[in-house]
Structures are given as structure tokens and as C-alpha cells.
Motif scaffolding. Structure first.
Motif, PDB file in Angstrom:
ATOM      1  N   VAL A   1       0.831  -1.201   0.000  1.00 32.54           N
ATOM      2  CA  VAL A   1       0.000   0.000   0.000  1.00 32.54           C
ATOM      3  C   VAL A   1       0.870   1.257   0.000  1.00 32.54           C
ATOM      4  CG1 VAL A   1      -1.702   1.312   1.324  1.00 32.54           C
ATOM      5  CG2 VAL A   1      -1.959  -1.169   1.051  1.00 32.54           C
ATOM      6  N   LEU A   2       1.950   1.251   0.779  1.00 31.40           N
ATOM      7  CA  LEU A   2       2.830   2.422   0.821  1.00 31.40           C
ATOM      8  C   LEU A   2       3.478   2.666  -0.541  1.00 31.40           C
ATOM      9  CD1 LEU A   2       4.574   2.041   4.294  1.00 31.40           C
ATOM     10  CD2 LEU A   2       3.032   3.883   3.578  1.00 31.40           C
ATOM     11  N   LEU A   3       3.933   1.601  -1.193  1.00 29.72           N
ATOM     12  CA  LEU A   3       4.544   1.771  -2.509  1.00 29.72           C
ATOM     13  C   LEU A   3       3.512   2.273  -3.517  1.00 29.72           C
ATOM     14  CD1 LEU A   3       6.763  -1.451  -2.621  1.00 29.72           C
ATOM     15  CD2 LEU A   3       7.567   0.912  -2.492  1.00 29.72           C
ATOM     16  N   ALA A   4       2.277   1.748  -3.404  1.00 34.93           N
ATOM     17  CA  ALA A   4       1.216   2.193  -4.305  1.00 34.93           C
ATOM     18  C   ALA A   4       0.901   3.668  -4.056  1.00 34.93           C
ATOM     19  CB  ALA A   4      -0.026   1.331  -4.112  1.00 34.93           C
ATOM     20  N   ALA A   5       0.945   4.105  -2.807  1.00 29.49           N
ATOM     21  CA  ALA A   5       0.679   5.504  -2.486  1.00 29.49           C
ATOM     22  C   ALA A   5       1.775   6.413  -3.025  1.00 29.49           C
ATOM     23  CB  ALA A   5       0.544   5.668  -0.971  1.00 29.49           C
TER      24      ALA A   5
ATOM     25  N   ILE B   1      -2.833  -5.732  -7.021  1.00 33.17           N
ATOM     26  CA  ILE B   1      -4.103  -5.072  -7.354  1.00 33.17           C
ATOM     27  C   ILE B   1      -5.161  -5.387  -6.307  1.00 33.17           C
ATOM     28  CG2 ILE B   1      -5.970  -4.994  -9.055  1.00 33.17           C
ATOM     29  CD1 ILE B   1      -3.845  -5.557 -11.210  1.00 33.17           C
ATOM     30  N   ASP B   2      -5.179  -6.646  -5.846  1.00 34.02           N
ATOM     31  CA  ASP B   2      -6.183  -7.049  -4.852  1.00 34.02           C
ATOM     32  C   ASP B   2      -6.029  -6.250  -3.563  1.00 34.02           C
ATOM     33  OD1 ASP B   2      -8.272  -8.667  -3.744  1.00 34.02           O
ATOM     34  OD2 ASP B   2      -6.727  -9.811  -2.681  1.00 34.02           O
ATOM     35  N   TRP B   3      -4.770  -6.102  -3.080  1.00 37.68           N
ATOM     36  CA  TRP B   3      -4.582  -5.393  -1.811  1.00 37.68           C
ATOM     37  C   TRP B   3      -4.744  -3.880  -1.979  1.00 37.68           C
ATOM     38  CZ3 TRP B   3      -5.586  -8.091   2.067  1.00 37.68           C
ATOM     39  CH2 TRP B   3      -5.228  -9.435   2.139  1.00 37.68           C
ATOM     40  N   ARG B   4      -4.472  -3.358  -3.134  1.00 38.14           N
ATOM     41  CA  ARG B   4      -4.790  -1.937  -3.387  1.00 38.14           C
ATOM     42  C   ARG B   4      -6.295  -1.721  -3.244  1.00 38.14           C
ATOM     43  NH1 ARG B   4      -1.321   1.412  -7.334  1.00 38.14           N
ATOM     44  NH2 ARG B   4      -3.309   2.507  -7.477  1.00 38.14           N
ATOM     45  N   ASN B   5      -7.059  -2.598  -3.920  1.00 36.01           N
ATOM     46  CA  ASN B   5      -8.520  -2.461  -3.886  1.00 36.01           C
ATOM     47  C   ASN B   5      -9.069  -2.665  -2.483  1.00 36.01           C
ATOM     48  OD1 ASN B   5      -8.494  -1.993  -6.641  1.00 36.01           O
ATOM     49  ND2 ASN B   5      -8.920  -4.141  -7.180  1.00 36.01           N
ATOM     50  N   ARG B   6      -8.487  -3.629  -1.720  1.00 38.73           N
ATOM     51  CA  ARG B   6      -8.967  -3.872  -0.353  1.00 38.73           C
ATOM     52  C   ARG B   6      -8.735  -2.642   0.509  1.00 38.73           C
ATOM     53  NH1 ARG B   6      -8.812  -9.519   1.158  1.00 38.73           N
ATOM     54  NH2 ARG B   6      -8.711  -8.857   3.347  1.00 38.73           N
ATOM     55  N   TYR B   7      -7.544  -2.018   0.353  1.00 35.27           N
ATOM     56  CA  TYR B   7      -7.282  -0.828   1.153  1.00 35.27           C
ATOM     57  C   TYR B   7      -8.216   0.308   0.735  1.00 35.27           C
ATOM     58  CZ  TYR B   7      -5.278   3.340   3.135  1.00 35.27           C
ATOM     59  OH  TYR B   7      -5.141   4.523   3.826  1.00 35.27           O
ATOM     60  N   ALA B   8      -8.399   0.495  -0.567  1.00 35.63           N
ATOM     61  CA  ALA B   8      -9.253   1.586  -1.042  1.00 35.63           C
ATOM     62  C   ALA B   8     -10.667   1.454  -0.500  1.00 35.63           C
ATOM     63  CB  ALA B   8      -9.260   1.595  -2.574  1.00 35.63           C
TER      64      ALA B   8
ATOM     65  N   SER C   1       4.500   1.608  -9.931  1.00 32.19           N
ATOM     66  CA  SER C   1       3.605   0.789 -10.753  1.00 32.19           C
ATOM     67  C   SER C   1       3.361  -0.563 -10.106  1.00 32.19           C
ATOM     68  CB  SER C   1       4.196   0.590 -12.147  1.00 32.19           C
ATOM     69  OG  SER C   1       5.346  -0.236 -12.086  1.00 32.19           O
ATOM     70  N   ASN C   2       2.254  -1.184 -10.457  1.00 25.59           N
ATOM     71  CA  ASN C   2       1.900  -2.485  -9.891  1.00 25.59           C
ATOM     72  C   ASN C   2       2.951  -3.542 -10.222  1.00 25.59           C
ATOM     73  OD1 ASN C   2      -0.459  -1.429  -8.838  1.00 25.59           O
ATOM     74  ND2 ASN C   2      -1.722  -2.027 -10.596  1.00 25.59           N
ATOM     75  N   ILE C   3       3.493  -3.470 -11.460  1.00 22.89           N
ATOM     76  CA  ILE C   3       4.507  -4.456 -11.849  1.00 22.89           C
ATOM     77  C   ILE C   3       5.775  -4.280 -11.008  1.00 22.89           C
ATOM     78  CG2 ILE C   3       6.035  -5.173 -13.730  1.00 22.89           C
ATOM     79  CD1 ILE C   3       3.799  -4.538 -15.685  1.00 22.89           C
ATOM     80  N   SER C   4       6.167  -3.034 -10.779  1.00 26.97           N
ATOM     81  CA  SER C   4       7.368  -2.780  -9.974  1.00 26.97           C
ATOM     82  C   SER C   4       7.148  -3.191  -8.521  1.00 26.97           C
ATOM     83  CB  SER C   4       7.747  -1.298 -10.052  1.00 26.97           C
ATOM     84  OG  SER C   4       8.086  -0.935 -11.372  1.00 26.97           O
ATOM     85  N   ILE C   5       5.940  -2.912  -7.989  1.00 27.30           N
ATOM     86  CA  ILE C   5       5.630  -3.320  -6.608  1.00 27.30           C
ATOM     87  C   ILE C   5       5.718  -4.838  -6.484  1.00 27.30           C
ATOM     88  CG2 ILE C   5       3.843  -3.402  -4.843  1.00 27.30           C
ATOM     89  CD1 ILE C   5       2.809  -0.725  -5.907  1.00 27.30           C
ATOM     90  N   ALA C   6       5.149  -5.553  -7.466  1.00 23.14           N
ATOM     91  CA  ALA C   6       5.182  -7.024  -7.424  1.00 23.14           C
ATOM     92  C   ALA C   6       6.617  -7.536  -7.399  1.00 23.14           C
ATOM     93  CB  ALA C   6       4.431  -7.582  -8.633  1.00 23.14           C
ATOM     94  N   ALA C   7       7.485  -6.901  -8.194  1.00 21.11           N
ATOM     95  CA  ALA C   7       8.894  -7.321  -8.228  1.00 21.11           C
ATOM     96  C   ALA C   7       9.614  -7.012  -6.925  1.00 21.11           C
ATOM     97  CB  ALA C   7       9.599  -6.634  -9.402  1.00 21.11           C
ATOM     98  N   LYS C   8       9.338  -5.848  -6.333  1.00 18.10           N
ATOM     99  CA  LYS C   8      10.002  -5.446  -5.082  1.00 18.10           C
ATOM    100  C   LYS C   8       9.579  -6.321  -3.909  1.00 18.10           C
ATOM    101  CE  LYS C   8      10.629  -0.489  -6.110  1.00 18.10           C
ATOM    102  NZ  LYS C   8      12.055  -0.368  -5.779  1.00 18.10           N
TER     103      LYS C   8
END
Length: 361
Positions: free
Chosen positions: A39-43, A63-70, A47-54
Motif C-alpha cells: 500500500v505504501l509503494l502504491a501511495a 491489485i487485490d490489496w490496493r482495492n482492499r485498502y481503497a 507501478s503495480n509491476i514494480s511493486i510485485a517485483a520489489k
């Protein structure tokens, strides 16, 4: 048209600090800390692809956890309740299985927590907790020995009574020999202890000859009379008894010497018996067969082994003998009484339990 990165995720008031705390917390569950990082990286607009790699997850998971937080805020990052009744595991059943030998198909002598967990379909942590709660330790093994001496009760009562309530005007001495003490020489010089480093020595060594330490421990003071001899036959034992008699001379005041010793054959040779008969002020008390642990000089043998012999380096037997004599002299300057605490009844009760347990299996 190429996919555009998802827009930066908007955080609710005060959530950034809490999310950052979750990523640093050592007590937070690993999954929750990972979701907070997503969530912090998304904020921050990553990008979602970069977050997944990190973070090491898939893009759909991000995407699922972004939506859950939103939708739900930080509360949405918690695990959802699972359906069905929570599984209950009876620790008694785990321990009961532990006490049974593993099936032959496993080819092991005792359970490990992982093997038993796999066998029962539970986690090894659950098995370990059950073992801690019930004090079960399958990896540990101890030895025991019980005496078959027909005079066990009489001998235990005699020796322990001597320790707890010695006769008037008597000196109690525990006598035995520590045989086959090897003069070991390392193949390279020892490296002395330094700040941050223990003493170091080579793993291999040279075997030299051996010595035998005869010792008589006076339990009231802890004083030791000792002698090193090349062999441990009855001749050497008799010579040592004569040395002990000289160390505690007959002063005419009626003082008696009471010697506690084990059933080693050299202690009962006719020459030894004849000498004892000629010295009536000296009385012998034998420990039971397989009961030499009742002899307190065995405790002192353990002390000299740890403090002077085990870590020593000796090129010749004369060096080993000199070290032993130096230890005895130093010990006698700082010696202390050896106090026996268990009663004969307590010892015999435990011996009976071991005997009963052994015959019932």
C-alpha cells in the motif's frame, strides 16, 4: 495503446504513519507487514509491476490489496475470517503419540517435531508447544543403573548413615582410584585465550603413557590425600592405604578412620584384608555393587578432571603427575566440606522405582 501505470493510491488521514509502523514492527504478522508495504509503494505512485517485483508477489495480488485498502482502509489488510469451525488439537493426543515408537516405515528411533507434525497432519510448532507444556523431550536420552546387590539396603543405610551422622571421634574418608589417566600432548602448541577468542587447540593429539590417581577425600573438610602410581593393582592400593594411615596417625585418643570404597577386586584381596585386620582402628564400608556413585571422592575426581586434566597438555607422564600433585596441594589450601543431603530412604525409594519400571517393560 500501451497500458498506463495505475494512479497513486490515496491514503486516509494518519494511515501512512501506521502503515510505516507495521512494516517495521517485529511483532506484526509477516503477511500484514507485506501488505502495508504494498500500500505504501502504491501511495508513492510505484507501478503495480514494480511493486510485485520489489515485494515478491504477483501483479494480481498487488491489485487485490490496493482495492482492499481503497474499500476498507487498514482494516481491509487483515485476514478475513475462515469458514468452518476452528480446528482444536488436544495436546494430550500429541504427547500420547510421542510416547509410542514411530512406525517402522520411517526408520527412526524417536520422533522429531517435524516428522510427528507431518504424521499427524499438524504444524511442527504445535507439536513443539505440546512437548513444552508436558515436559516431553524425545531427543534427550539419559542412562541409569540399578544395583542387584543382595545387601543393597544394608550398604546404602550404612554408607549414608556414615555421611549424615558419623560416629563420635571418627574421620570419614572416601577412597578410590582414577585409573588410565592419559598424558595427552597436542600436535601443535595451544593458542591462548584473547579478548573475543576462546583458548584454541588442535583436534588431534598424541597418546603417551597413563597414570593412576589414588585419592582419599576427608568429607568433613574436603582435604585430599593423593598418590600417583603407574598401575592400580592390590599392591599399589595397599601402599596407598598405608600412606593414608600415616597421614592420619594414631595419636592414642581413640580416633578411628572409616573408609568408604567400592567393590573393586583389589580392595578385597587377602593382603588388604590382613592389613586391615592388623589395624583395627581402620573400618571399611563398601558401597553396593553398581553403586560407586555413593562414594563422594567420585565428585572430586570430576573436579580435578575438569579443572586440571581435561584441558592440559602433557608430553610425559611425569608432567601429568606433577600437575596432579600441584592441583592436590592447591585444592587442600582452598578445600571445603562435602555435604551429603539425601537420606537412605530417599535413595532406596528411587532405586525401587527404577527397578519396578525396568521389570514392567
Amino acid at each position: 495503446m500501451a497500458n498506463r501505470p495505475a494512479p497513486a493510491l490515496g491514503l486516509r488521514d494518519g494511515d501512512r504513519e501506521e502503515l510505516a509502523r507495521l512494516t517495521r514492527s517485529s511483532s506484526a504478522r509477516a503477511g500484514l507487514a507485506q501488505r502495508a508495504r504494498i500500500v505504501l509503494l502504491a501511495a508513492d505512485g510505484v507501478s503495480n509491476i514494480s511493486i510485485a517485483a520489489k515485494v515478491g508477489v504477483s501483479r494480481p495480488t498487488v491489485i487485490d490489496w490496493r482495492n482492499r485498502y481503497a474499500a476498507q482502509g487498514i482494516a481491509g489488510l487483515e485476514d478475513e475470517p475462515r469458514s468452518g469451525r476452528p480446528r482444536t488439537i488436544d495436546h494430550r493426543e500429541i504427547v500420547a503419540q510421542t510416547l509410542r515408537p514411530p512406525p517402522k516405515k520411517y526408520g527412526v528411533t524417536h520422533w522429531s517435531s517435524r516428522l510427528l507434525g507431518r504424521h499427524l497432519g499438524i504444524s511442527n510448532g504445535t507439536v513443539a508447544k505440546a512437548w513444552r507444556d508436558y515436559g516431553v523431550a524425545p531427543w534427550r536420552v539419559e542412562t541409569f543403573k540399578f544395583s542387584t546387590d543382595p545387601e543393597l539396603v544394608a550398604k546404602v543405610t550404612d554408607v549414608v548413615g556414615l555421611y549424615l551422622a558419623p560416629p563420635e571421634n571418627a574421620i570419614v574418608l572416601c577412597v578410590d582410584e582414577k585409573s588410565q589417566i592419559q598424558a595427552l600432548d597436542r600436535t601443535a602448541p595451544m593458542l591462548p585465550m584473547q579478548p573475543g577468542l576462546p583458548e584454541r587447540r588442535t583436534h588431534d593429539y598424541k597418546h603417551n603413557a597413563t597414570t593412576t590417581l589414588f585419592a582419599a577425600l576427608e568429607i568433613a573438610t574436603g582435604k585430599v590425600t593423593g598418590a600417583c602410581k603407574a598401575r592400580h593393582r592390590h599392591q599399589e592400593f595397599l601402599a596407598f592405604l598405608k600412606q593414608v594411615a600415616r597421614a592420619y596417625p594414631d595419636t592414642g585418643d581413640g580416633t578411628e578412620l572409616h573408609l568408604v570404597m567400592d567393590n573393586y577386586a583389589a580392595h578385597k584381596r587377602v593382603e588388604v584384608r590382613d592389613w586391615l585386620a592388623a589395624n583395627p582402628r581402620i573400618h571399611v564400608h563398601f558401597t553396593p555393587t553398581s553403586g560407586s556413585w555413593l562414594n563422594l571422592v567420585e565428585v572430586w575426581f570430576g573436579i580435578i578432571e575438569r579443572q586440571a586434566i581435561h584441558r592440559g597438555t602433557f608430553r610425559f607422564v611425569k608432567d601429568l603427575n606433577a600437575k596432579i600433585r600441584a592441583f592436590v596441594d592447591g585444592w587442600n589450601d582452598r578445600c571445603h566440606p562435602f555435604v551429603w543431603t539425601k537420606t537412605a530412604d530417599e535413595i532406596l525409594k528411587k532405586a525401587n522405582r527404577q527397578t519396578t519400571s525396568n521389570t514392567s517393560h
